[in-house]
Design an enzyme around this catalytic site. Structure first.
Site, mmCIF file in Angstrom:
data_model
loop_
_atom_site.group_PDB
_atom_site.id
_atom_site.type_symbol
_atom_site.label_atom_id
_atom_site.label_comp_id
_atom_site.label_asym_id
_atom_site.label_seq_id
_atom_site.Cartn_x
_atom_site.Cartn_y
_atom_site.Cartn_z
ATOM 1 N NE ARG A 32 -17.977 63.487 63.536
ATOM 2 C CZ ARG A 32 -17.617 64.557 62.830
ATOM 3 N NH1 ARG A 32 -17.520 65.736 63.408
ATOM 4 N NH2 ARG A 32 -17.376 64.482 61.535
ATOM 5 C CG HIS B 10 -14.153 71.970 62.927
ATOM 6 N ND1 HIS B 10 -15.469 71.679 62.696
ATOM 7 C CD2 HIS B 10 -13.778 71.204 63.974
ATOM 8 C CE1 HIS B 10 -15.873 70.781 63.579
ATOM 9 N NE2 HIS B 10 -14.874 70.478 64.374
ATOM 10 C CG HIS C 291 -13.171 66.496 62.329
ATOM 11 N ND1 HIS C 291 -13.615 65.536 63.204
ATOM 12 C CD2 HIS C 291 -13.592 67.680 62.832
ATOM 13 C CE1 HIS C 291 -14.285 66.113 64.193
ATOM 14 N NE2 HIS C 291 -14.285 67.416 64.001
ATOM 15 C CE1 TYR D 26 -12.491 70.759 67.973
ATOM 16 C CE2 TYR D 26 -13.310 68.681 68.831
ATOM 17 C CZ TYR D 26 -13.034 69.513 67.760
ATOM 18 O OH TYR D 26 -13.301 69.096 66.488
ATOM 19 C CE1 TYR E 286 -15.805 65.337 68.807
ATOM 20 C CE2 TYR E 286 -13.770 65.801 67.632
ATOM 21 C CZ TYR E 286 -15.122 66.008 67.821
ATOM 22 O OH TYR E 286 -15.779 66.898 67.019
#
Lengths: 197, 273
Positions: free
Chosen positions: B179, B184, B182, B130, B169
């Site tokens: 995780r 958000h 995905h 991110y 990640y």
């Protein structure tokens, strides 16, 4: 996915025809995505009638929640529900009624806004939504203006001795509304009739 | 539980995946035995360690929506540039990764489209990183990808983004925790009570069973609703793969009025209740 109706024999009837999309936590990495310039200033500071609404979000050990996101949605001072664009790109004079604020290192959020008026004879309040890492689904609550002698409404009466967690307190000209996710002064959070568990 | 297996990793001090797996399985068995369907994640879900001190301990309090709660904020052309729905054109060049289109409809619980409403997304890049100062995953940042997008649904409730498929990640919920990939999503409905933040996943992810956030939705059919469908009709020739994901926002009360669609059609005409 395929839309699923809730008529399966195993499932109890939901009050809606379609099953809801489940929520998930906002996670720790929303800070470069959801905040925007002017997100917490529903009116520019210094605007006549401008009011500070602030508070602290705390967890079950009383520690500040530093990565929460608080949103408010409110009527204007005359009690009108404004349907006006521009919350994401504020023009400096149009009041849209929506604001968003991250909490800081001390768990504090702060909005500059106007005092909401009463809508259709109800008590005036800010509708509040809380998101955070560790919080798997958003939480709703209400931040009522101090009652100042007004009669509590149905929600405040039904909240019993926890009703004070729904009330803003006067704080030297500002309004303070602390949010306890858990713990001794856990805020009353809301569930709506048609949302399903 | 593997007999004799260590609970915590000696160097990180974090519990092992098998400890989390056991907790997930235990909750899952109890849910099946209870027989009542749940559509939303548990707020109190210990396998997701960050939830321990952050979930309300008291039952959510029943309330009938009133006043502003029966309305939602209004967003539109003034708020969003149409280019914000393409996450692949925000840098000086093409971001690295699998280019894809994600599209679908936002509906209310009665199947009505949520028209002219805001959809916001954010995600990791193809390497699972991110653009966030707190993301310490030593995977490369992509100078051509921020992973942030916004759009407004059309009159049928459709949203559409062009982006890059995010990578999985690692995180520190437990030792060797990862995780599933995905995106958000942040959504508004026709009523404030429909506000939703969630995550969209990709079909067949091998990390589903291991992930306490995904598994916090204890009903298997309910969590399947967060998984997009590969759709070859959305896939574009020599350009991008396509995924479909529809979203249902419940909790609303107000029946949309005929005039709602015209709200803010005219920029300088203010409408209010």
């Amino acid at each position: 996915m395929t839309l699923t109706t809730t008529t399966d024999a195993a499932a109890p009837a939901l009050p809606t025809a379609l099953a809801p999309t489940p929520g998930q936590t906002v996670g720790p990495f929303f800070h470069y995505a959801l905040p925007y310039d002017g997100d917490r200033e529903l009116v520019a500071p210094g605007t006549p009638g401008a009011l500070l609404l602030h508070g602290t979000v705390t967890d079950g050990s009383g520690l500040p929640v530093r990565d929460a996101l608080v949103e408010i949605w409110q009527a204007d001072p005359s009690g009108r529900v404004v349907q006006r664009q521009g919350s994401l790109r504020r023009d400096g004079h149009s009041f849209t009624g929506f604001g968003r604020c991250t909490t800081d290192r001390t768990g504090r959020y702060a909005f500059t806004t106007l005092r909401p008026g009463a809508v259709e004879g109800g008590l005036p309040f800010f509708a509040v939504t809380v998101f955070a890492r560790g919080l798997l689904h958003r939480l709703f609550t209400r931040a009522y203006l101090p009652l100042d002698g007004a009669e509590p409404d149905a929600l405040l009466r039904s909240a019993g001795d926890r009703a004070d967690t729904l009330l803003c307190v006067d704080d030297e000209g500002a309004l303070r509304f602390d949010i306890g996710l858990q713990g001794e002064r856990e805020t009353v959070f809301l569930r709506w009739p048609r949302e399903g568990r | 539980m593997i007999q004799g297996a260590a609970t915590r990793h000696p160097s990180t001090g974090l519990v092992h995946q098998h400890v989390i797996d056991d907790e997930i399985a235990q909750t899952s068995r109890a849910y099946e035995a209870a027989g009542a369907v749940e559509h939303q994640p548990r707020l109190d879900y210990a396998p997701y360690r960050s939830s321990l001190l952050r979930h309300p301990t008291k039952d959510l309090h029943h309330a009938d929506p009133e006043g502003v709660e029966l309305w939602a904020p209004c967003f539109g052309e003034r708020d969003i540039d149409p280019l914000e729905s393409d996450l692949t054109i925000q840098g000086g060049g093409e971001p690295i990764g699998e280019r894809m289109v994600v599209t679908g409809r936002v509906l209310d619980g009665d199947g009505r489209p949520v028209r002219r409403q805001l959809v916001e997304i954010w995600q990791a890049n193809a390497g699972g990183r991110y653009v966030h100062k707190r993301d310490q995953h030593p995977a490369p940042l992509d100078p051509n990808f921020t992973g942030v997008g916004r759009c407004i649904t059309d009159d049928q409730g459709h949203y559409r983004f062009t982006t890059i498929k995010p990578g999985p990640y690692p995180w520190r919920n437990h030792h060797n925790a990862w995780r599933p990939a995905h995106i958000h999503f942040s959504l508004f409905g026709t009523d404030f009570t429909q506000r939703l933040v969630t995550q969209m996943y990709f079909p067949g992810d091998p990390l589903f069973a291991l992930d306490p956030i995904y598994q916090s939705i204890v009903d298997p059919k309910a969590r399947q609703r967060l998984v997009a469908t590969y759709d070859h009709d959305i896939t574009q020739h020599e350009w991008a793969t396509g995924y479909r994901w529809d979203i249902v926002l419940t909790g609303g009360h107000r029946t949309p009025l005929e005039g709602d669609l015209d709200v803010e059609r005219s920029d300088d005409e203010e409408t209010s209740r």
